[in-house]
Structure formats: C-alpha cells, structure tokens
Write a protein that holds these residues in place. Structure first.
Motif, mmCIF file in Angstrom:
data_model
loop_
_atom_site.group_PDB
_atom_site.id
_atom_site.type_symbol
_atom_site.label_atom_id
_atom_site.label_comp_id
_atom_site.label_asym_id
_atom_site.label_seq_id
_atom_site.Cartn_x
_atom_site.Cartn_y
_atom_site.Cartn_z
ATOM 1 N N ARG A 18 0.955 -1.310 0.139
ATOM 2 C CA ARG A 18 0.013 0.016 -0.061
ATOM 3 C C ARG A 18 0.860 1.173 -0.070
ATOM 4 O O ARG A 18 1.821 1.127 0.451
ATOM 5 C CB ARG A 18 -0.897 -0.154 1.038
ATOM 6 N N TYR A 20 1.650 4.551 1.737
ATOM 7 C CA TYR A 20 1.484 5.043 2.887
ATOM 8 C C TYR A 20 2.401 6.330 3.349
ATOM 9 O O TYR A 20 2.700 6.384 4.582
ATOM 10 C CB TYR A 20 1.798 3.888 3.998
ATOM 11 N N TRP A 87 -3.724 9.061 -2.986
ATOM 12 C CA TRP A 87 -3.320 7.758 -3.232
ATOM 13 C C TRP A 87 -3.004 6.994 -1.739
ATOM 14 O O TRP A 87 -2.711 6.047 -1.536
ATOM 15 C CB TRP A 87 -1.927 7.734 -3.946
ATOM 16 N N ARG A 90 -3.955 3.431 -0.152
ATOM 17 C CA ARG A 90 -4.535 2.526 -1.247
ATOM 18 C C ARG A 90 -3.278 1.713 -1.757
ATOM 19 O O ARG A 90 -2.295 1.828 -1.446
ATOM 20 C CB ARG A 90 -5.030 3.285 -2.548
ATOM 21 N N SER A 91 -3.981 0.601 -2.307
ATOM 22 C CA SER A 91 -2.991 -0.423 -2.828
ATOM 23 C C SER A 91 -2.427 0.225 -4.095
ATOM 24 O O SER A 91 -2.864 0.723 -4.691
ATOM 25 C CB SER A 91 -3.716 -1.916 -2.750
ATOM 26 N N TRP A 92 -1.096 -0.007 -4.022
ATOM 27 C CA TRP A 92 -0.377 0.153 -5.430
ATOM 28 C C TRP A 92 -0.870 -0.333 -6.664
ATOM 29 O O TRP A 92 -1.121 0.163 -7.614
ATOM 30 C CB TRP A 92 1.266 -0.173 -5.441
ATOM 31 N N ALA A 94 -4.287 -1.000 -6.984
ATOM 32 C CA ALA A 94 -5.407 -0.234 -7.378
ATOM 33 C C ALA A 94 -5.066 0.948 -7.754
ATOM 34 O O ALA A 94 -5.720 1.550 -8.714
ATOM 35 C CB ALA A 94 -6.246 0.007 -6.036
ATOM 36 N N ILE A 95 -4.015 1.645 -7.389
ATOM 37 C CA ILE A 95 -3.668 2.910 -8.016
ATOM 38 C C ILE A 95 -3.108 2.625 -9.638
ATOM 39 O O ILE A 95 -3.703 3.431 -10.275
ATOM 40 C CB ILE A 95 -2.433 3.358 -7.270
ATOM 41 N N GLU A 98 -6.086 2.255 -11.808
ATOM 42 C CA GLU A 98 -6.888 3.480 -12.029
ATOM 43 C C GLU A 98 -6.094 4.517 -12.946
ATOM 44 O O GLU A 98 -6.790 5.217 -13.576
ATOM 45 C CB GLU A 98 -7.307 3.918 -10.685
#
Length: 182
Positions: A18, A20, A87, A90-92, A94-95, A98
């Motif tokens: 993620r 962070y 961001w 969020r998980s990398w 998912a990023i 998107e």
C-alpha cells in the motif's frame, strides 16, 4: 558536524503493498526486532540531538534511542514522508489499475508531478532542504525519518537530478552518515 540519517523500521504488515507516505502506523514484528537492534547498536554512539518526523514509526524509535541519554528529542514535520494525496492508504495495484502508466511520472517528471494530487518531488526537496538547514547545531545529530526524504536529500546534496532519488533510498533501519558544515 556529523548527521546520521536513519530510516524507520518496517511498518505493520497490513500496510504491505500500500501507499503509505503520510499515513501513520506502527511497526511490524520484524520492525520491532529491528528497532531493538538499532537501539543496541547505537548505545555507544555519541548523539547530541535527535530529530524525528513526528510520525509514530519515527517518534517511537527516536524516543527509545534517547532513553538514558541527556539528549534533546524534537519533532520536525518537514522530515515526514512525501504526501501522496488521494493515493494515501490505497494499494499500489489499485492505483495502477486506476491511473496506469501515470504512476511512472514520479520517475519521469519528478520535479512537478504530484502523485495523487499530493507533493511534487520539488516540493519534497524544498521541504527537506529546509529541515536540513534547521538541524540543531550540535556535533552529532540523529535524524529518524523516511525513505523519501532521506533519498531526496542525498540526491540533492550529491548534485543529482531528482529522477535519481530512487538510487538513494535506504533500506528500513539503514543508517546513512553525512557531514554538514556548521
């Protein structure tokens, strides 16, 4: 003046994979073990002042290192990790789903690209250089911070392009020694 830059131990496993940057969390079990080893390894090292970013993962380590010493400990949020805006948390993956290759702009356009609408590489560099200039004027200063600010500072001090910052990211728990003119 000797400055020791120390990256915090590994974060809680729930944050693996993620983004962070500014998010605040504790250490993993591995991080707790590493923190104890760092404290023991630095026990005989002269440290006149300790600065940390204020995040839980840096503050806890700074306070543990300071125990039993007559050493000032201060928080300076300019040492915080990069602000990744939307961001954060969020998980990398998912990023990536998107935004696709837009994520690559952190490397190809580090000066002005704002991942997730957060900080550009130039914003981070300016902030960290101000933190560097504001360090206590002591013979030996320990800064407990994050990979991004440490890498960015090292890149700028080495006269490199911000695109090279990835080459200067220390491992969790890694100590980097720098000299600074008074």
């Amino acid at each position: 003046m000797k400055v020791l830059l120390l990256r915090h131990p590994p974060v809680a496993k729930a944050w693996a994979g993620r983004c962070y940057g500014r998010s605040d969390m504790g250490w993993s079990r591995e991080g707790q073990t590493l923190a104890a080893r760092i404290v023991a390894d630095l026990a005989a090292t002269t440290i006149d002042a300790i600065v940390h970013s204020g995040a839980l993962r840096t503050r806890r380590l700074a306070e543990r290192i300071a125990r039993g010493r007559d050493t000032a400990v201060t928080a300076d949020p300019r040492w915080l990790e990069r602000d990744f805006g939307a961001w954060e948390g969020r998980s990398w993956n998912a990023i990536w789903r998107e935004t696709g290759a837009e994520m690559d702009r952190m490397m190809t356009d580090p000066e002005s690209y704002r991942p997730g609408g957060g900080e550009s590489g130039r914003d981070l560099a300016d902030r960290v250089l101000a933190a560097w200039a504001a360090l206590p004027r002591e013979p030996s200063v320990l800064v407990v911070a994050h990979g991004g600010p440490i890498a960015t500072l090292r890149t700028v001090l080495d006269g490199q392009s911000l695109a090279r910052a990835v080459d200067f990211i220390p491992a969790c728990g890694e100590l980097v020694a720098l000299q600074r003119c008074q």
